[in-house]
Design an enzyme around this catalytic site. Sequence first.
Site: not given
Length: 330
Positions: A12, A14, A192, A195, A273-274
């Site tokens: 996961h 981005h 997603h 969250e 994630d980021d």
Amino acid sequence: MSVADLPKVELHLHLEGAAPPGFIRGLAAEKDMDISHIFDPDGGYAYRDFRHFLEVYEAATATLQSPEDYHRLTLAVLEQSAANGVVYCETFLSPDFCGNREVSAWKDYLQAIREAAEIAEARDGIVLRGIVTCIRHFGPEKAKQTARCAAETAGDWLVGFGMAGDESRGKPGDFCYAFDVAREAGLGITVHAGEWGGAASVRDAMVALRPSRIGHGVQAIEEPAVVARLADEQVVLEVCPGSNVFLGVFPSWQDHPIQRLRDAGVPVTVSTDDPPFFHTALAAEYDRLAETFGWEAKDFRDINLTAARAAFCDEATRARVIETLEAAYA
Ligand code: HPA
Ligand code: ZN
């Protein structure tokens, strides 16, 4: 072996969200774009909350305007991932940002990203695969066009379809058509959910879109029945604890439910994630998990094997990744 050297599988990530802030600043300077408002005085990304994070994310992404920009981005991101011990990675790609959902432009972007991935694989041994993601707050019509791009390029490299974005906007059921197109093209499905949207959002996503994996999913912990369902159906969670704590989904690492979900039999994996947005990296996540929950090599072996088994890649690639993990964690 240090934590950074342990081989890791990340499901996961981005691609734009993994862009180092200095890289984005450099692109902005080349293009004479003023995006100084998205940076803090130390040069990191600056935002107030999740909604604002999505805006800053899109402002940073606006500097990426050509296949060549994405080629450079992919090289920069994979260099960081390899330095964290990642041996296999799946990254979210958005035709919304790569060619405005136009199939032939999207193919050019994808080609540039794949070429960069080949260079990184030859240089660092890291294997990358792509997951097209639609963006929930852009709405179901755009998601259909995105799914068409995904279906046109589905294959050994483009292996999945997902949905990111603002979970408070629309219902998973609004996106059935897009997900059906992707599923029929043979793509693996992840969404997603949970969250921000509570346990109900996880249940709704499971019922409407039948994903084999869920991005985050951590708010399932609020409802034992949803946790039990994830465990029964062995739906794999792509958990990003540092992202959740930084954005305030949970107040601290101690409060994060990753261990409770594992104890309940839910298959969990760990991703970033980021990472620069959340001031983290995969090796740092492993360090915090060891510190907070006492995780040892056997726990990291477990989550990485779960991730390898849940990866959307072909079986030969999966077998190679599992072999690497088994050898290192023996
Ligand atoms: N959640 C939802 N959408 C996103 C995220 C995230 O963490 N990162 C990039 N798009
Ligand atoms: Zn995400």
